[in-house]
Design an enzyme around this catalytic site. Structure first.
Site, short mmCIF file in Angstrom:
data_model
loop_
_atom_site.label_atom_id
_atom_site.label_comp_id
_atom_site.label_asym_id
_atom_site.label_seq_id
_atom_site.Cartn_x
_atom_site.Cartn_y
_atom_site.Cartn_z
N GLY A 55 -9.08 5.66 -6.73
CA GLY A 55 -8.03 4.98 -6.67
C GLY A 55 -6.90 5.41 -5.87
O GLY A 55 -7.16 5.56 -4.41
N VAL A 56 -5.67 5.27 -6.18
CA VAL A 56 -4.37 5.54 -5.26
C VAL A 56 -4.52 7.15 -4.93
O VAL A 56 -4.14 7.42 -3.75
CB VAL A 56 -3.24 5.27 -5.94
CG1 VAL A 56 -2.74 6.17 -6.99
CG2 VAL A 56 -2.13 5.08 -4.79
N ASP A 57 -4.97 8.07 -5.51
CA ASP A 57 -5.22 9.55 -5.29
C ASP A 57 -6.20 9.46 -4.14
O ASP A 57 -5.81 10.28 -3.06
CB ASP A 57 -5.96 10.03 -6.59
CG ASP A 57 -6.03 11.77 -6.41
OD1 ASP A 57 -5.50 12.22 -5.51
OD2 ASP A 57 -6.24 12.30 -7.39
N GLY A 107 -4.88 1.92 -13.60
CA GLY A 107 -6.23 1.81 -12.83
C GLY A 107 -7.20 2.33 -13.98
O GLY A 107 -7.38 1.86 -15.05
N SER A 113 -1.28 5.16 -14.21
CA SER A 113 -2.17 5.12 -15.49
C SER A 113 -2.80 3.79 -15.46
O SER A 113 -3.52 3.23 -16.24
CB SER A 113 -1.57 5.62 -16.90
OG SER A 113 -1.54 6.95 -16.89
N TYR A 161 -7.12 4.72 -15.75
CA TYR A 161 -6.91 5.48 -17.08
C TYR A 161 -6.48 4.13 -18.21
O TYR A 161 -6.11 4.65 -18.98
CB TYR A 161 -5.73 6.41 -16.69
CG TYR A 161 -5.97 7.70 -16.26
CD1 TYR A 161 -7.32 7.93 -15.79
CD2 TYR A 161 -5.03 8.75 -15.99
CE1 TYR A 161 -7.70 9.39 -15.45
CE2 TYR A 161 -5.30 10.07 -15.58
CZ TYR A 161 -6.84 10.32 -15.26
OH TYR A 161 -7.02 11.54 -14.88
N ASN A 172 -5.24 13.43 -11.10
CA ASN A 172 -5.80 14.05 -12.39
C ASN A 172 -5.45 15.46 -12.39
O ASN A 172 -4.93 16.00 -11.78
CB ASN A 172 -7.31 13.64 -12.34
CG ASN A 172 -7.93 14.47 -11.25
OD1 ASN A 172 -7.82 15.49 -10.94
ND2 ASN A 172 -8.78 13.65 -10.42
N ASP A 186 0.87 -1.24 0.01
CA ASP A 186 -0.07 0.05 -0.16
C ASP A 186 0.84 1.17 -0.06
O ASP A 186 1.56 1.48 0.94
CB ASP A 186 -0.92 -0.07 1.18
CG ASP A 186 -1.80 1.01 1.32
OD1 ASP A 186 -1.77 2.11 0.70
OD2 ASP A 186 -2.78 0.94 2.18
P1 ADP Z 1 -4.78 5.94 -12.66
O1 ADP Z 1 -5.96 7.13 -12.64
O2 ADP Z 1 -3.41 6.75 -13.23
O3 ADP Z 1 -5.17 4.90 -13.70
P2 ADP Z 1 -5.50 4.64 -10.30
O4 ADP Z 1 -5.42 5.29 -8.98
O5 ADP Z 1 -6.73 4.36 -10.97
O6 ADP Z 1 -4.67 5.89 -11.38
O7 ADP Z 1 -4.48 3.48 -10.43
C1 ADP Z 1 -3.38 3.36 -10.52
C2 ADP Z 1 -2.72 1.98 -9.83
O8 ADP Z 1 -2.79 2.15 -8.22
C3 ADP Z 1 -3.68 0.74 -10.14
O9 ADP Z 1 -2.93 -0.18 -10.25
C4 ADP Z 1 -4.37 0.62 -8.71
O10 ADP Z 1 -4.49 -0.83 -8.23
C5 ADP Z 1 -3.17 1.02 -7.73
N1 ADP Z 1 -3.73 1.53 -6.41
C6 ADP Z 1 -4.90 1.94 -5.82
N2 ADP Z 1 -4.78 2.26 -4.41
C7 ADP Z 1 -3.56 1.91 -4.13
C8 ADP Z 1 -2.50 2.18 -3.01
N3 ADP Z 1 -3.18 2.26 -1.86
N4 ADP Z 1 -1.25 1.80 -3.15
C9 ADP Z 1 -0.62 1.16 -4.18
N5 ADP Z 1 -1.26 1.23 -5.25
C10 ADP Z 1 -2.79 1.56 -5.37
#
Ligand code: ADP
Length: 183
Positions: free
Chosen positions: A43-45, A130, A128, A132, A35, A21
């Site tokens: 997502g991660v944001d 997730g 990108s 994206y 974004n 994580d």
């Molecule tokens: P994007 O919009 O750039 O595609 P996302 O947040 O949707 O970004 O996803 C990017 C990656 O981060 C994905 O592989 C997702 O599974 C992963 N992700 C989501 N939450 C976490 C976290 N807490 N730690 C690490 N990776 C994460």
């Protein structure tokens, strides 16, 4: 929990691939797959803002957004990481709309910002990969090769970790790191 961690030396620096994580990383900076508004998302944001508290979004508001392929830095707020470097990955369409160059630029600009601030340890998510929609093997190749090239040219960075949420994505990044040519 970390499984199947692997690493590769680049000069005196190390690139590491781990499952985990990103919000729990105790490093100089974690990179946020943000974004263009920099005002939060899913997502991660979303996870970074939830864990880091309101100080991050307060600084983000003063940055007036970020172009795709660029990166901007804020505090890490309540995170163990001292800073968050916000970068905006490309939305994947068909690979013919500059996506590879923009994804490479995200990694390069994030590390440039880290160097400008004297940071030595930086952790990335799979930018990108997730919502994206970037094909993960392609994104992994671009991510690890761009970071490797940057580290060769900028020895002040000591460690770059890719922290992948799932075992599957972690395995793809590990294969991409293994596949880099020896030098
Ligand atoms: P994007 O919009 O750039 O595609 P996302 O947040 O949707 O970004 O996803 C990017 C990656 O981060 C994905 O592989 C997702 O599974 C992963 N992700 C989501 N939450 C976490 C976290 N807490 N730690 C690490 N990776 C994460």
């Amino acid at each position: 929990m970390k499984t199947g961690a692997m690493e590769r030396k680049v000069g005196s620096a190390i690139i590491e691939i781990v499952q985990g994580d990103l919000t729990r990383e105790d490093v100089d900076a974690i990179v946020n797959a943000a974004n263009k508004t920099l005002l939060g998302g899913g997502g991660v944001d979303g996870a970074i803002h939830r864990a880091g508290g309101p100080a991050i979004i307060e600084e983000c508001r003063k940055l007036h957004g970020c172009e795709t392929g660029d990166a901007k830095i804020t505090t890490g707020g309540k995170l163990a990481a001292r800073h968050v470097i916000h970068t905006v990955g490309p939305v994947y369409r068909d690979g013919k709309h500059n996506e590879p160059q923009l994804l490479a630029s995200c990694h390069r600009r994030s590390l440039e910002v880290a160097v400008e601030h004297g940071l030595k340890t930086v952790s990335f998510p799979a930018i990108s990969c997730g919502v994206y929609g970037y094909p993960i093997p392609d994104a992994a190749r671009i991510a690890v090769s761009t970071v490797e090239a940057f580290l060769k040219a900028h020895p002040t960075i000591e460690r770059v970790r890719f922290v992948l949420f799932s075992k599957e994505v972690q395995a793809v990044f590990a294969r991409a790191l293994e596949a880099l040519p020896d030098y």
